[in-house]
Design a protein around this motif. Structure first.
Motif, mmCIF file in Angstrom:
data_model
loop_
_atom_site.group_PDB
_atom_site.id
_atom_site.type_symbol
_atom_site.label_atom_id
_atom_site.label_comp_id
_atom_site.label_asym_id
_atom_site.label_seq_id
_atom_site.Cartn_x
_atom_site.Cartn_y
_atom_site.Cartn_z
ATOM 1 N N UNK A 20 27.991 -32.503 26.558
ATOM 2 C CA UNK A 20 28.917 -31.633 27.271
ATOM 3 C C UNK A 20 28.437 -30.188 27.146
ATOM 4 N N UNK A 21 27.287 -29.911 27.734
ATOM 5 C CA UNK A 21 26.685 -28.584 27.622
ATOM 6 C C UNK A 21 26.584 -27.879 28.976
ATOM 7 N N UNK A 22 27.208 -28.399 29.982
ATOM 8 C CA UNK A 22 27.188 -27.743 31.283
ATOM 9 C C UNK A 22 25.872 -27.950 32.011
ATOM 10 N N UNK A 23 25.581 -27.015 32.920
ATOM 11 C CA UNK A 23 24.396 -27.109 33.770
ATOM 12 C C UNK A 23 23.207 -26.379 33.148
ATOM 13 N N UNK A 24 22.015 -26.905 33.380
ATOM 14 C CA UNK A 24 20.793 -26.277 32.903
ATOM 15 C C UNK A 24 20.496 -25.013 33.693
ATOM 16 N N UNK A 25 20.253 -23.907 32.989
ATOM 17 C CA UNK A 25 19.926 -22.630 33.632
ATOM 18 C C UNK A 25 18.479 -22.216 33.381
ATOM 19 N N UNK A 26 17.952 -22.448 32.176
ATOM 20 C CA UNK A 26 16.583 -22.034 31.839
ATOM 21 C C UNK A 26 16.065 -22.893 30.707
ATOM 22 N N UNK A 27 14.720 -22.980 30.649
ATOM 23 C CA UNK A 27 14.078 -23.896 29.713
ATOM 24 C C UNK A 27 12.636 -23.440 29.525
ATOM 25 N N UNK A 28 12.229 -23.156 28.273
ATOM 26 C CA UNK A 28 10.854 -22.723 28.038
ATOM 27 C C UNK A 28 10.407 -23.152 26.653
ATOM 28 N N UNK A 29 9.108 -23.395 26.514
ATOM 29 C CA UNK A 29 8.549 -23.741 25.226
ATOM 30 C C UNK A 29 8.487 -22.541 24.297
ATOM 31 N N UNK A 30 8.593 -22.801 23.009
ATOM 32 C CA UNK A 30 8.494 -21.765 21.977
ATOM 33 C C UNK A 30 7.150 -21.932 21.287
ATOM 34 N N UNK A 31 6.364 -20.875 21.255
ATOM 35 C CA UNK A 31 4.973 -20.976 20.790
ATOM 36 C C UNK A 31 4.847 -20.976 19.277
ATOM 37 N N UNK A 32 5.886 -20.571 18.523
ATOM 38 C CA UNK A 32 5.766 -20.483 17.076
ATOM 39 C C UNK A 32 6.120 -21.815 16.418
ATOM 40 N N UNK A 33 5.608 -21.994 15.201
ATOM 41 C CA UNK A 33 5.843 -23.221 14.467
ATOM 42 C C UNK A 33 4.647 -24.148 14.578
ATOM 43 N N UNK A 34 4.546 -25.091 13.639
ATOM 44 C CA UNK A 34 3.375 -25.964 13.631
ATOM 45 C C UNK A 34 3.729 -27.442 13.517
ATOM 46 N N UNK A 35 4.972 -27.788 13.242
ATOM 47 C CA UNK A 35 5.307 -29.174 12.956
ATOM 48 C C UNK A 35 5.845 -29.934 14.161
ATOM 49 N N UNK A 36 6.688 -29.299 14.970
ATOM 50 C CA UNK A 36 7.406 -29.987 16.025
ATOM 51 C C UNK A 36 7.279 -29.250 17.345
ATOM 52 N N UNK A 37 7.759 -29.888 18.424
ATOM 53 C CA UNK A 37 7.810 -29.228 19.731
ATOM 54 C C UNK A 37 9.190 -28.608 19.901
ATOM 55 N N UNK A 38 9.226 -27.304 20.153
ATOM 56 C CA UNK A 38 10.486 -26.582 20.252
ATOM 57 C C UNK A 38 10.620 -25.912 21.614
ATOM 58 N N UNK A 39 11.819 -25.992 22.150
ATOM 59 C CA UNK A 39 12.119 -25.382 23.441
ATOM 60 C C UNK A 39 13.387 -24.549 23.334
ATOM 61 N N UNK A 40 13.364 -23.374 23.962
ATOM 62 C CA UNK A 40 14.579 -22.590 24.138
ATOM 63 C C UNK A 40 15.297 -23.112 25.372
ATOM 64 N N UNK A 41 16.572 -23.372 25.221
ATOM 65 C CA UNK A 41 17.362 -24.019 26.259
ATOM 66 C C UNK A 41 18.588 -23.172 26.558
ATOM 67 N N UNK A 42 18.809 -22.868 27.820
ATOM 68 C CA UNK A 42 20.022 -22.141 28.216
ATOM 69 C C UNK A 42 20.777 -22.980 29.238
#
Length: 329
Positions: A20-42
């Motif tokens: 229940x997070x509403x509609x997707x507005x933006x989505x991009x990969x985060x370049x920092x970190x070394x263990x996992x794949x991280x995305x900023x989600x709006x």
């Protein structure tokens, strides 16, 4: 780069239909970190972090990590809180990987930590230890004392290619650490990896840094609380190699960190006296994991190699420390 698994728009929208997070507005990969794949989600509900857990994370341990984060957040610690889906579960699957969405924390991590960061850091670490009380699930520290000798053995075939005689020196250091290791200090849930890039800060009204959040709990475990302090003394209180006074221990930073911690949770006398050996242990832990990655990581692998010799210099400093006074107490 910390996006190892790509996620298509279609797959993401299907994934979000379980929340229940509403509609997707933006989505991009985060370049920092070394263990996992991280995305900023709006979304229309706000900002979040989507994490896909890569192969170095054991999926069976994810319920501990996510449960601890939820417990800490609900007991007042500024840390990411996992978001449950419509089925009540936070851990799901996306693009063939275990995945979870967590709340977003504002702030930036300090590229060059100063003395002003230390007391807030210490207070935040003590707050983490207090907030962890009551979380009943335990996770042994796989990278604690019982794991150091086996890890050194795995480093032995190529360890001396980094520096001649390195493995013999580490053998001697490790024998002394294990002989002196304390057994009866206060225990609880610890972060175990609270490096500067895992602590976010914002400036308060007087332009002084305050901690706005602690992140990346995927090495968290149940162990000696003061060992977490030792990790921070190693990670925050030596001047980085790329700066002037490279490699030197900054006792002013250490004193401020310990005072900030003690303002929230007083150290026992036994904990204070154990700081030198705890710091030796924390130094050899990171030295060994770095040494293993340095000598065993093939080109193109997911692991970002870090110089193990930086921690050899720190280990040698702690080996010469005479009591808690070496850390400003």
């Amino acid at each position: 780069m910390a996006v190892y698994t790509e996620v298509s728009d279609e797959a993401l929208r299907a994934f979000l239909s379980g929340y229940e997070l509403g509609e997707l507005l933006a989505f991009r990969g985060i370049a920092e970190g070394v263990e996992n794949s991280n995305y900023a989600l709006r979304t229309t509900a706000g900002d979040f972090i989507l994490t896909l857990y890569e192969k170095r994370v054991d999926p069976q341990e994810l319920p501990y990590f996510l449960g601890l984060m939820r417990h800490l957040a609900r007991h007042g610690l500024a840390c990411p809180e996992p978001v449950a889906g419509l089925d009540g579960e936070a851990l799901r699957e996306l693009a063939g990987r275990p995945a979870a969405i967590c709340t977003f924390l504002p702030g930036v991590w300090p590229r060059r930590p100063g003395v002003a960061h230390m007391a807030p850091l210490g207070a935040a670490l003590a707050a983490l230890h207090a907030a962890g009380e009551g979380y009943d699930i335990e996770r042994p520290n796989a990278l604690g004392p019982a794991g150091w000798a086996p890890l050194l053995e795995r480093c032995r075939p190529n360890g001396d290619t980094v520096q001649a005689g390195l493995c013999d020196e580490l053998d001697a250091q490790l024998r002394g650490i294990l002989q002196d290791w304390p057994r009866d200090l206060p225990r609880g849930h610890i972060h175990a990896d609270l490096f500067p890039d895992n602590v976010f800060f914002l400036d308060d009204a007087d332009r002084q840094p305050r901690v706005s959040g602690l992140i990346d709990f995927y090495f968290a475990c149940t162990d000696l609380l003061a060992y977490d302090i030792a990790v921070c003394l190693n990670a925050w209180c030596f001047e980085p190699d790329r700066f002037s006074n490279a490699g030197q221990f900054n006792v002013t930073k250490a004193r401020a960190l310990l005072r900030g911690y003690a303002a929230r949770r007083a150290l026992t006398e036994a904990e204070r006296n154990a700081l030198p050996v705890l710091c030796r242990g924390a130094a050899i832990r990171f030295l060994l994991t770095r040494l293993y990655d340095w000598t065993n990581t093939p080109p193109g692998a997911l692991v970002t190699r870090k110089d193990p010799m930086e921690y050899l210099r720190r280990l040698r400093f702690h080996a010469q420390a005479e009591g808690p006074g070496a850390y400003g107490l």
